[in-house]
Design a protein around this motif. Structure first.
Motif, PDB file in Angstrom:
ATOM      1  N   UNK A   1       0.820  -1.213   0.000  1.00 51.90           N
ATOM      2  CA  UNK A   1       0.000   0.000   0.000  1.00 51.90           C
ATOM      3  C   UNK A   1       0.854   1.264   0.000  1.00 51.90           C
ATOM      4  N   UNK A   2       1.993   1.208   0.698  1.00 48.64           N
ATOM      5  CA  UNK A   2       2.843   2.400   0.733  1.00 48.64           C
ATOM      6  C   UNK A   2       3.420   2.667  -0.657  1.00 48.64           C
ATOM      7  N   UNK A   3       3.851   1.601  -1.321  1.00 50.54           N
ATOM      8  CA  UNK A   3       4.425   1.780  -2.652  1.00 50.54           C
ATOM      9  C   UNK A   3       3.346   2.152  -3.671  1.00 50.54           C
TER      10      UNK A   3
ATOM     11  N   UNK B   1       3.024   5.686  -3.900  1.00 45.85           N
ATOM     12  CA  UNK B   1       4.201   6.293  -4.528  1.00 45.85           C
ATOM     13  C   UNK B   1       4.143   6.197  -6.045  1.00 45.85           C
ATOM     14  N   UNK B   2       3.587   5.072  -6.525  1.00 46.37           N
ATOM     15  CA  UNK B   2       3.557   4.838  -7.970  1.00 46.37           C
ATOM     16  C   UNK B   2       2.485   5.703  -8.652  1.00 46.37           C
TER      17      UNK B   2
ATOM     18  N   UNK C   1       9.647   5.931  -0.831  1.00 40.68           N
ATOM     19  CA  UNK C   1      11.035   6.086  -1.254  1.00 40.68           C
ATOM     20  C   UNK C   1      11.989   5.854  -0.079  1.00 40.68           C
TER      21      UNK C   1
END
Lengths: 302, 304
Positions: free
Chosen positions: B124-126, B129-130, B184
């Motif tokens: 979920x965090x990435x 970011x995407x 990141x």
């Protein structure tokens, strides 16, 4: 909680009388489980907060009465997707994005491979200054360059040119591209090239036949990340392109609300979803094959 | 030692005409040099020139050299000073404190978590970011909206609902940037933690060091370089965030979330003051360049 009660007995059974002098270790171990539960709980709460905005996007995209509120769509409908899946709204912006970002990524990757080779393989007096300049320019805020770029493009009549915008996008990603590529190339031992050199291959041949095949994962990581960051880049095409029919999705999603009925949040969410899908799939593919962000994180350690 | 290193790195072939050869070797650098010169160095030089003129969007023929006027004007302009201050708040709040701390905490906790939870939090965090910048902006707008998800969460916890985007827009955009950028730092730190020697941590554990003690005295010193690199990179990234803020608040209400990039854009394109906008851009470039120099010092391109 029941498991916590059972554990000491189980451990006593397992270790028997063999390990008598271990009270310290036992207390340490006993502390591990609750700590792990706590860590898991905290991470779940954070995940929930992180995922809520994404849930809104999914729900709103299949709801006929979407607003900025988070509501279960009842009943779910594909009307929003039907409404946006046409050339004007979705397909052309996506194609424009593909042309701009695909072209710029390709250019950036090829050019940075070429540049990385001499930087990685040869010592020269100019190498360090060049590397410093590259590294220095990775830090320059591209946002700040946009106004002078705009003025320049106006003067040489390149405003609203997709080719010029592609070139600029490629150049803006180049410093970090060269830097990452050099790091990945440094990982390929130079000994492996020697055989090729002895057989009479020149530098470019050994780059193509020996070095590149060995650093393919690195090249893929750089390619995918360059593309993803360009796909989401809003400011560059927003400033450099004017004609509505040339705008990529990153800009057209921005003009979406003003161009359409103010209340079409469902369509906005559906469009966002369609626009986001390619990069998410690309990222998943990368993670499957190469460990995705992990590889990038490793390359950026410095 | 030194000669061994040199011969390992040096070309395999005996050298012929040295100057000609190194010129030939440098040839692959040419395309990148060209692109960088035309599209980065060119605009930056142009920026330095333009910032000292009264260039405007209309009537470009009437551009005059005005010396430091744009800069004295900027530093006497309360709106500019406000933007400078908000940029500082934004960078320190969302990058140095927010993304960095949360990213490190997530990386450390993920090491201790069970596998499915680790995958979930990574995922979920990435994902945040995407997401493309403007989409992230809209999602964060919906999240902080008065009837949005955040207030629903607060309501469930019995806390008062806030009109975030109106009363605390700078906090909202900071949190939005934390949401979007933490991945990141998390990735950089996960990679770094992975390389902390296990024996070191175990030895500290044997000596009876607690979790915090181990983190503070063993892990953090070992990954110091990664921390510095990460701090620098996210500072520089956050300094130039534009789309996220513009999509969420357009710098408003009033100028309560107007960071330098937003202010610069509005002066240059909405008020047609290209010269003034460029001067602001130059300030932004100089700030970025200063950070960049520190970053270089920290990284020190490998000695050779």
């Amino acid at each position: 909680m029941a498991t916590t009660d059972l554990r000491p007995a189980a451990r006593a059974g397992r270790s028997g009388g063999a390990a008598r002098p271990v009270p310290a270790v036992t207390t340490a171990r006993r502390r591990v489980r609750p700590a792990r539960v706590a860590v898991n709980l905290v991470l779940l709460v954070i995940s929930l907060l992180f995922v809520l905005p994404l849930v809104w996007m999914v729900f709103a995209s299949v709801s006929s009465t979407a607003s900025f509120e988070l509501n279960l769509p009842s009943p779910p409908t594909l009307d929003n997707f039907h409404a946006i899946l046409n050339t004007e709204t979705t397909f052309r912006p996506l194609l424009n994005g593909l042309l701009l970002c695909g072209g710029a990524t390709l250019l950036c990757v090829v050019v940075s491979i070429l540049a990385a080779y001499p930087l990685s393989r040869y010592r020269s007096r100019l190498r360090r200054p060049f590397l410093y300049t590259v590294l220095f320019s990775t830090g320059l805020p591209i946002t700040a360059v946009m106004i002078p770029v705009y003025s320049m493009f106006v003067q040489v009549e390149l405003i609203d040119s997709m080719a010029a915008t592609t070139l600029f996008l490629a150049a803006s990603a180049l410093p970090i591209g060269i830097w990452l590529m050099k790091n990945f190339m440094d990982g390929v031992p130079i000994v492996l090239e020697e055989a090729a050199r002895i057989d009479g291959a020149n530098a470019m041949q050994s780059l193509a036949r020996v070095v590149l095949p060995l650093m393919w994962p690195g090249v893929t990581v750089v390619t995918v990340f360059t593309f993803i960051s360009m796909w989401g880049n809003f400011f560059v095409p927003f400033v450099l392109l004017l004609s509505p029919e040339k705008l990529p999705a990153s800009v057209s999603v921005f003009t979406f609300l003003s161009a359409h009925d103010q209340t079409q949040y469902g369509q906005l969410a559906a469009f966002s979803l369609v626009y986001t899908l390619p990069v998410v799939m690309l990222y998943l593919l990368l993670t499957r094959k190469l460990g995705g962000g992990f590889a990038l994180g490793g390359a950026l350690k410095g | 030692m030194e000669s061994a290193a040199a011969s390992a790195a040096a070309p395999v072939r005996p050298s012929g005409g040295r100057a000609g050869q190194s010129l030939l070797r440098g040839l692959p650098l040419l395309p990148s040099l060209l692109l960088l010169a035309v599209f980065l160095a060119g605009p930056i030089l142009y920026c330095v020139y333009d910032a000292f003129t009264d260039a405007q969007l209309t009537g470009a023929a009437e551009t005059h050299f005005v010396g430091l006027d744009n800069f004295t004007r900027a530093f006497g302009d309360p709106d500019f000073l406000n933007a400078l201050w908000l940029t500082l708040v934004f960078v320190v709040g969302s990058a140095v404190v927010g993304q960095n701390t949360l990213g490190l905490s997530l990386a450390v906790m993920a090491e201790k978590a069970t596998r499915p939870v680790r995958s979930l939090v990574n995922g979920v965090v990435i994902a945040a970011w995407v997401l493309p910048e403007v989409v992230a902006g809209y999602l964060m707008y919906a999240f902080f909206y008065q009837q949005g998800s955040l207030n629903d969460v607060l309501g469930m916890l019995g806390l008062p609902r806030q009109n975030w985007l109106y009363t605390l827009p700078i906090l909202a955009v900071c949190l939005a940037n934390v949401w979007r950028g933490t991945a990141f730092s998390m990735m950089v730190y996960s990679a770094a933690l992975n390389e902390v020697p296990r024996e070191l941590v175990e030895a500290a554990e044997m000596d009876g060091a607690g979790v915090w003690h181990r983190l503070w005295h063993v892990t953090l010193p070992v990954i110091r370089r990664s921390i510095m690199t990460n701090l620098m990179l996210i500072t520089l990234q956050t300094l130039s965030v534009f789309g996220l803020i513009y999509a969420m608040t357009r710098g408003g209400p009033g100028n309560k979330s107007q960071t330098l990039p937003v202010f610069m854009y509005q002066q240059a394109f909405q008020n047609s003051l290209i010269g003034y906008g460029t001067a602001i851009a130059l300030v932004l470039l100089v700030v970025g360049a200063l950070f960049s120099v520190v970053y270089l010092k920290l990284l020190k391109v490998e000695e050779d």
